[in-house]
Scaffold this active site. Structure first.
Site, PDB file in Angstrom:
ATOM      1  N   SER A 222       0.841  -1.200   0.000  1.00  9.69           N
ATOM      2  CA  SER A 222       0.000   0.000   0.000  1.00  9.69           C
ATOM      3  C   SER A 222       0.873   1.246   0.000  1.00  9.69           C
ATOM      4  O   SER A 222       2.059   1.186   0.336  1.00  9.69           O
ATOM      5  CB  SER A 222      -0.865  -0.009   1.268  1.00  9.69           C
TER       6      SER A 222
ATOM      7  N   TYR B  33      -3.504  -0.116   9.960  1.00 17.52           N
ATOM      8  CA  TYR B  33      -3.325  -0.500   8.551  1.00 17.52           C
ATOM      9  C   TYR B  33      -1.922  -0.151   8.083  1.00 17.52           C
ATOM     10  O   TYR B  33      -1.239  -0.963   7.450  1.00 17.52           O
ATOM     11  CB  TYR B  33      -4.372   0.242   7.720  1.00 17.52           C
TER      12      TYR B  33
END
Ligand code: NAP
Ligand code: GCO
Length: 265
Positions: A146, A159
């Site tokens: 990510s 996250y």
């Protein structure tokens, strides 16, 4: 160069969490390049929807119910795939969740849940497939990282911690198993239009774009959100013989976000 280097003919791919979204697009692209597709999702309804969606694309995918955080279930899944389809040549650790909560308001249980799915699970699934890859003499592992493998932002502490860890797990699998002709790389998508980012793109009551939507457009040189199709070519490259000397790398498919300070307001 052998022009068949990008072919996935004869290869068995497992893409986790791939009933829809990024995983589905990557699996579809790999199937179009010759791979046999196996995928799992967290419940039978999703798996059935996924199988129908693949069939609509002319792909006979093998779907399985499996929670990627459950090591026993994952071991059983990998054995079942080996018996029913074939030994897994390509693993895409795609399944993931996000909880957008300010860190000091986030429960430890919520933090742990994100770490469990986004970091512990790629460890569990990779650990399950590597022994047979070693025996077979080759393997490809692609971890879906990510922007948050490199950057932080408000409300995504768990996250970002998970995706940062996933970048280092990618490098460690490369380090530990590269000698067995296993290549482990990451793909770092930018901001992609999927259900996971839908809340960040919702139109405002007056019909205007979501502030975060406008923010991402200004931060992205391509001046657009990515689509799942933007990720297919990079995934096929990393799954194919064309990348046999690429290892431990995270390929950012972000329209240039990481290179750009952002458009002046
Ligand atoms: P998504 O639309 O939320 O799809 C995630 C998939 O993973 C869903 O099918 C989900 O099933 C499944 N899943 C969740 N927990 C699972 C578990 N414990 N076991 C098995 N399957 C599970 O997400 P996406 O946008 O396609 O993202 C896919 C991956 O790309 C994720 O790792 C995400 O972090 C990453 N990523 C996304 C973006 C983006 O902008 N969209 C950008 C960078 C990275 P359920 O439907 O039951 O939840
Ligand atoms: C967010 C988004 C991002 C994307 C992606 C960016 O809330 O910032 O969900 O985390 O999902 O990971 O690469």
């Amino acid at each position: 160069m052998n022009i068949n280097a990008f072919s996935l003919e004869g290869k068995v791919a497992l893409v986790t969490g791939a009933s829809y979204g990024i995983g589905f697009a990557i699996a579809k692209g790999m199937a179009q390049c010759g791979a046999t597709i196996c995928f799992n999702d967290i419940n039978q309804e999703l798996v059935d929807k996924g199988i129908a969606a693949y069939k609509a694309e002319g792909i006979e995918a093998h779907g399985y119910v499996c929670d990627v955080t459950d090591e026993e279930a994952v071991q059983a899944l990998v054995a079942k795939i080996a018996a029913e389809v074939g030994v897994i040549d390509i693993l895409v650790n795609n399944a993931g969740i996000i909880k957008r909560i300010p860190m000091c308001e986030m429960s430890a249980a919520d933090f742990r849940k994100v770490i469990d799915v986004d970091l512990n699970a790629p460890f569990i699934v990779s650990k399950a497939v590597i022994p047979a890859m070693i025996e077979k003499g080759h393997g490809k592992i692609i971890n879906i990282c990510s922007m948050m493998s490199e950057l932080g932002r408000e409300t995504v502490s768990a996250y970002a911690a998970a995706k940062g860890g996933l970048k280092m797990l990618t490098r460690n699998i490369c380090s530990e198993y590269g000698e067995h002709n296993i290549q482990c790389n990451g793909i770092g998508p930018g901001y992609i239009e999927t259900p996971q980012t839908a809340p960040l793109r919702e139109r405002q009551p007056d019909g205007s774009r979501h502030p975060f939507d406008q923010f991402i457009i200004a931060k992205t040189p391509a001046a657009r959100w990515g689509t799942t199709d933007d990720l297919v070519g990079p995934a096929v490259f990393l799954a194919s013989d064309a990348s046999n000397f690429v290892n431990g790398h995270v390929l950012y498919v972000d329209g240039g976000i990481l290179a750009y300070i952002g458009k002046q307001p």
